[in-house]
Design an enzyme around this catalytic site. Structure first.
Site, PDB file in Angstrom:
ATOM      1  N   ASP A   1      62.086   6.730 -24.462  1.00 35.81           N
ATOM      2  CA  ASP A   1      63.504   6.852 -24.818  1.00 35.81           C
ATOM      3  C   ASP A   1      64.043   8.272 -24.636  1.00 35.81           C
ATOM      4  OD1 ASP A   1      63.639   4.181 -25.406  1.00 35.81           O
ATOM      5  OD2 ASP A   1      63.423   4.433 -27.577  1.00 35.81           O
TER       6      ASP A   1
ATOM      7  N   HIS B   1      47.065  12.563 -10.575  1.00 40.78           N
ATOM      8  CA  HIS B   1      46.143  12.884 -11.669  1.00 40.78           C
ATOM      9  C   HIS B   1      46.873  13.170 -12.979  1.00 40.78           C
ATOM     10  CE1 HIS B   1      42.684  15.338 -13.436  1.00 40.78           C
ATOM     11  NE2 HIS B   1      42.123  14.188 -13.102  1.00 40.78           N
TER      12      HIS B   1
ATOM     13  N   LYS C   1      48.945  12.720 -16.515  1.00 41.81           N
ATOM     14  CA  LYS C   1      48.970  11.794 -17.650  1.00 41.81           C
ATOM     15  C   LYS C   1      50.201  12.126 -18.483  1.00 41.81           C
ATOM     16  CE  LYS C   1      44.423  12.237 -16.515  1.00 41.81           C
ATOM     17  NZ  LYS C   1      43.828  13.322 -15.698  1.00 41.81           N
TER      18      LYS C   1
ATOM     19  N   LYS D   1      41.454  20.136 -20.531  1.00 37.05           N
ATOM     20  CA  LYS D   1      42.088  21.070 -19.604  1.00 37.05           C
ATOM     21  C   LYS D   1      43.083  21.911 -20.417  1.00 37.05           C
ATOM     22  CE  LYS D   1      41.517  16.875 -17.276  1.00 37.05           C
ATOM     23  NZ  LYS D   1      40.159  17.030 -16.863  1.00 37.05           N
TER      24      LYS D   1
ATOM     25  N   ASP E   1      45.839  35.386 -26.136  1.00 30.86           N
ATOM     26  CA  ASP E   1      46.339  36.154 -27.279  1.00 30.86           C
ATOM     27  C   ASP E   1      46.745  35.222 -28.417  1.00 30.86           C
ATOM     28  OD1 ASP E   1      45.765  38.449 -25.899  1.00 30.86           O
ATOM     29  OD2 ASP E   1      47.792  38.750 -25.151  1.00 30.86           O
TER      30      ASP E   1
ATOM     31  N   HIS F   1      36.151  16.813 -21.072  1.00 31.09           N
ATOM     32  CA  HIS F   1      37.187  16.396 -20.136  1.00 31.09           C
ATOM     33  C   HIS F   1      38.476  17.184 -20.335  1.00 31.09           C
ATOM     34  CE1 HIS F   1      39.927  13.382 -18.120  1.00 31.09           C
ATOM     35  NE2 HIS F   1      38.909  13.402 -17.277  1.00 31.09           N
TER      36      HIS F   1
END
Length: 419
Positions: free
Chosen positions: A141, A134, A136, A314, A319, A312
């Site tokens: 380089d 899952h 991404k 996450k 603080d 979608h």
């Protein structure tokens, strides 16, 4: 002509014994840029890919054959043809609909394509639901990296319509990229094949520092020794919270320990806000989250449902300086089954920018749940939710009772395709 694609059989690469022990520290003096939605993310990633000179490492859960997927394909083909080493790791479930022609054109150009645990359909349905790749991550380089929740698909662009996703990622430049590069190499099974001329610090994790500006740390979860790292990072940050907490998460159904820390922060006077899906792409996600509302609302947690389009994201902040961005939802799939990766960020300017963006989201595009909202049978709902989560949490152990193949990386031949 056949499609030459490599197949990662399970949730660990061939050198799993080494990869599972990777621990990454804090690195200071990084430049971290928040990228909101495909409009900000795709131009940055595509520009970096076009400028690649030596290596591209790319992992994604979803790649579609739409305008975004085709542009990515053309950029990767061009990079491979000019001598750049290109390794693309795709999830067998999320990318299961990619055509042999699409994959074959990449392979023919010299792109190394890896498919994580693919499986053919059974009676027209995919059955490889669990333990997905899952993450991404894009590393170019060993100099610039991208990580977050955005897949390579057109539904992350506003012109996709009402179902366009609201999401976040970051671009990282600086010492922390060495760890992202090392991690991507290790997970692709290519850690030992790094180019000889590259600096040693780019091939293995650094101890890091907890001082300075632009602090970044890579954390991840697997199904071996890092099962709880992301969850523990949330719990630790929440336990230290003194002023504010904002969590924006698409699939919110955490376990009791994390749920308790959210509630306890609100109880001791911390301003706690949750932004979760009000218009979900998966209806079950909304229903599951709502099972927890009464438990949180009665102790002062403010809950916003984002209703403009599917959420979608996450991301979270605590603080004035702690933030996290990555691929991990706060649900059983992400916290107990999938392979995930987040970055932790200690940077006041980044924290403030993320806070301002989430405040606009909550103020202008969300419905706030009333404090006295107490659904019927709320205690029963909480009990059922607790049981469901912990059944899912122990699902990997239960599946371990069944016969399983060992982790391995092997080539296989796909269907013929036309040139």
């Amino acid at each position: 002509m056949s499609v030459a694609v490599e197949h990662i059989a399970t949730d660990q690469p061939p050198d799993a014994a080494k990869a599972r022990d990777l621990d990454y520290g804090w690195h200071s003096d990084n430049q971290v840029q928040l990228l909101e939605n495909g409009e900000a993310y795709f131009p940055k990633v595509f520009a970096a890919l076009r400028e690649a000179r030596r290596e591209i490492l790319l992992e994604t859960f979803i790649l579609f054959e739409d305008k975004v997927g085709h542009e990515l394909q053309h950029i990767l083909i061009d990079a491979a043809q000019r001598g750049v080493k290109v390794v693309v790791s795709l999830d067998g479930f999320g990318c299961g609909e990619l055509s042999p022609t699409f994959l074959g054109e990449l392979a023919d150009a010299g792109v190394t394509v890896q498919m994580f645990d693919p499986a053919s359909k059974t009676l027209g349905f995919r059955t490889n639901w669990f333990r997905r790749l899952h993450r991404k991550i894009v590393v170019v380089d060993a100099a610039v990296a991208f990580i977050g929740g955005i897949n390579f698909s057109a539904d992350h662009l506003g012109d996709f319509g009402p179902e366009a996703k609201q999401d976040y990622a970051v671009q990282v430049i600086g010492p922390a990229v060495a760890d992202l590069h090392h991690f991507a190499l290790a997970q692709s099974g290519r850690q030992a094949r790094a180019r000889r001329g590259w600096r040693r610090r780019q091939q293995r994790p650094c101890a890091g520092s907890t001082e300075g500006e632009g602090l970044v740390r890579l954390i991840y979860r697997d199904n071996v020794r890092h099962r709880d790292d992301i969850e523990e990072a949330y719990i630790h940050a929440l336990g230290q919270a003194q002023k504010r907490v904002v969590i924006a998460n698409a699939y919110f159904f955490p376990g009791y320990r994390l749920l308790r820390e959210i509630r306890n922060a609100a109880r001791r006077g911390v301003q706690v806000q949750l932004i979760i899906q009000g218009q979900p792409d998966v209806l079950l996600a909304k229903l599951a989250a709502r099972m927890l509302y009464a438990y949180l609302l009665k102790d002062g947690v403010v809950i916003h449902e984002y209703c403009q389009r599917p959420l979608h994201g996450k991301v979270a902040l605590v603080d004035d300086d702690w933030s996290t961005v990555g691929s991990s939802n706060l649900d059983p799939l992400s916290l107990a089954l999938n392979l995930e990766a987040n970055v932790l960020i200690r940077d006041r300017a980044f924290n403030q920018q993320l806070y301002e963006r989430l405040e606009i989201l909550a103020r202008d595009h969300c419905q706030t749940m009333p404090e006295n909202r107490k659904p019927r049978l709320w205690l029963w709902r909480l009990t059922v939710g607790f049981l469901v989560f912990h059944v899912m949490r122990h699902f990997p152990a239960m599946t371990g009772w069944l016969p399983a193949h060992k982790p391995r990386l092997k080539p296989f031949e796909g269907q013929a395709h036309d040139r």
